[in-house]
Write an enzyme that holds these catalytic residues in place. Structure first.
Site, PDB file in Angstrom:
ATOM      1  N   HIS A 127       3.053  -0.166  -7.286  1.00 34.30           N
ATOM      2  CA  HIS A 127       1.780   0.071  -6.597  1.00 34.30           C
ATOM      3  C   HIS A 127       0.625  -0.707  -7.221  1.00 34.30           C
ATOM      4  O   HIS A 127      -0.477  -0.724  -6.650  1.00 34.30           O
ATOM      5  CB  HIS A 127       1.425   1.561  -6.601  1.00 34.30           C
ATOM      6  N   ASP A 164      12.390   2.394  -3.552  1.00 33.56           N
ATOM      7  CA  ASP A 164      11.595   3.574  -3.846  1.00 33.56           C
ATOM      8  C   ASP A 164      11.224   4.279  -2.539  1.00 33.56           C
ATOM      9  O   ASP A 164      11.140   3.647  -1.478  1.00 33.56           O
ATOM     10  CB  ASP A 164      10.325   3.144  -4.591  1.00 33.56           C
ATOM     11  N   HIS A 166       8.375   5.323  -1.805  1.00 31.53           N
ATOM     12  CA  HIS A 166       7.029   4.879  -1.454  1.00 31.53           C
ATOM     13  C   HIS A 166       7.002   3.364  -1.264  1.00 31.53           C
ATOM     14  O   HIS A 166       7.676   2.627  -1.989  1.00 31.53           O
ATOM     15  CB  HIS A 166       6.033   5.259  -2.552  1.00 31.53           C
ATOM     16  N   ASP A 245      13.267   8.177  -6.186  1.00 30.15           N
ATOM     17  CA  ASP A 245      12.660   9.332  -5.539  1.00 30.15           C
ATOM     18  C   ASP A 245      13.024   9.424  -4.058  1.00 30.15           C
ATOM     19  O   ASP A 245      12.530  10.304  -3.347  1.00 30.15           O
ATOM     20  CB  ASP A 245      11.142   9.345  -5.720  1.00 30.15           C
TER      21      ASP A 245
END
Length: 308
Positions: A127, A164, A166, A245
Site C-alpha cells: 500500500h 493479498d 487488499h 489474508d
C-alpha cells in the site's frame, strides 16, 4: 538449487500498539510453523541483511517523502500517520531492513546463488505510495526489489503478482504505465483501499472479486487472466506480494482460500518462471493476520517455492 528464507531481527521491533493486527507475533507464527513442519532444514536462512540504501528507495519513493518519514520518526511512543498506520522508534529500521531483504533476495537470485527466496519481513509494503504511507505500509518492499532488478541488473521484463485480499494500490501507482512491469492481482472489492476496480494501465491485470469468493473461483481467474498475460509478457523474474489474508480464517477479509490454493497458485507461477525466468522468484510477506492460518499458509507457499 537453494530456496532462501530471509528475515531480520529489526522487523520484530516495529509495533503500532498491542491492539494492532499487524504485530511482531506474525513473524513468530511463521517461524513456529516452519519449525514444526520440519521445512527449515531444506532452507538457507539469512538474517544479517543490510537496510536498503537511499538510492534504492528513491527508485520508487519521492525524496521529500523519505525525508518526511525521518523527520516524524518518534524518539519514543508512536507517531500516527492515519488511524491504522503509525511509527514507533524502530519502524524506519524495520522498514528499511524489510526493503533491504527483498533487494538482497534479488542479488542472490539473479547472481545464481539461489533460485527462489521468501522474505519473512514486516512492515508490509504494497500500500506504500511513492509519497504516502498507508494501510500498515511505509516502504514498498516488492516495488523496491523489482526496481533494483530492472535498474541494477538491466532486466527488461519483470512481473509482480499480488494475492493479498487488499488491492496493492501502492505498487500499481509506482508501476502503472511501465511496460517493463506486468502486475497481476486479485482482491476483494469493495474493501480497503477501495481501488483497483476502475480501468487502468495496460500493464495491470487487476481482478476485483466479491466477498466469499472461494478458491476454485480464484483458480479460474488465475488460469483465465493471469497466466495468458504472463506468457505474453515473458518475465525474466517474478516477484510475489504474498498476502495471506485471503485465507478463509482471516478476519480482515472475507475470501475463502485455504493452504492448497496458495500451493496451487505458487506452482503455476513457478512453472512460468521455469519457462521464462530461469526459475527466478522472489516473494515477500504482505498481509495475513490470523496467526495460525498465516503460519500454515506460508509453510505451504515456501514448500511450493522449494519444490518439496
Amino acid at each position: 538449487m537453494e530456496t532462501l528464507f530471509i528475515t531480520h531481527p529489526s522487523c520484530r521491533l516495529h509495533e503500532m500498539g498491542e491492539w494492532h493486527p499487524e504485530s511482531p507475533q506474525r513473524l513468530d507464527a511463521i517461524s513456529d510453523q516452519l519449525l514444526s513442519s520440519g521445512l527449515g532444514k531444506f532452507l538457507v536462512e539469512h538474517d544479517d541483511i543490510q537496510p536498503a540504501t537511499r538510492a534504492q528507495l528513491e527508485r520508487v519513493h519521492k525524496a521529500e517523502y523519505l525525508d518526511w518519514l525521518h523527520k516524524h520518526s518518534p524518539a519514543a511512543g508512536h507517531f500516527s500517520i492515519d488511524p491504522d498506520t503509525a511509527m514507533n522508534p524502530s519502524t524506519l529500521g524495520a522498514a528499511t531492513h524489510a526493503a533491504g531483504a527483498v533487494v538482497y533476495a534479488v542479488d542472490e537470485v539473479v547472481q545464481g546463488r539461489a533460485e527462489t527466496a521468501f522474505c519473512s519481513v514486516r512492515p508490509p509494503g504494497h500500500h506504500a505510495m511513492p509519497a504516502q504511507a498507508m494501510g500498515f505500509c511505509f516502504l514498498n518492499n516488492v516495488a523496491i526489489g523489482a526496481a533494483h532488478a530492472l535498474a541494477h541488473y538491466g532486466l527488461e521484463r519483470v512481473a509482480v503478482i499480488d494475492f493479498d485480499v487488499h488491492h496493492g494500490n501502492g505498487t500499481e501507482a509506482i508501476f502503472a504505465g511501465d511496460e517493463r512491469v506486468l502486475m497481476c492481482s486479485f482482491f476483494q472489492h469493495p474493501l480497503f483501499p477501495n481501488t483497483g476496480s476502475e480501468r487502468t494501465a495496460s500493464n495491470m491485470v487487476n481482478i476485483p472479486v466479491p466477498a466469499y469468493t472461494k478458491g476454485h473461483e480464484i483458480r479460474e481467474i488465475v488460469t483465465t487472466y493471469w497466466l495468458p498475460a504472463l506468457e505474453a509478457h515473458r518475465p525474466q523474474m517474478i516477484f510475489i506480494s504474498a498476502g495471506f489474508d485471503s485465507h478463509r480464517e482471516d478476519d480482515l477479509g472475507q475470501l475463502g482460500l485455504v493452504e492448497a490454493d496458495y500451493t496451487w497458485i505458487t506452482e503455476q507461477l513457478l512453472a512460468v518462471a521455469d519457462r521464462h525466468a530461469q526459475g527466478r522468484v522472489v516473494s515477500a510477506l504482505e498481509g495475513g493476520y490470523n496467526l495460525s492460518a498465516l503460519g500454515r499458509s506460508v509453510v505451504a507457499h515456501i514448500k511450493a517455492l522449494a519444490k518439496l
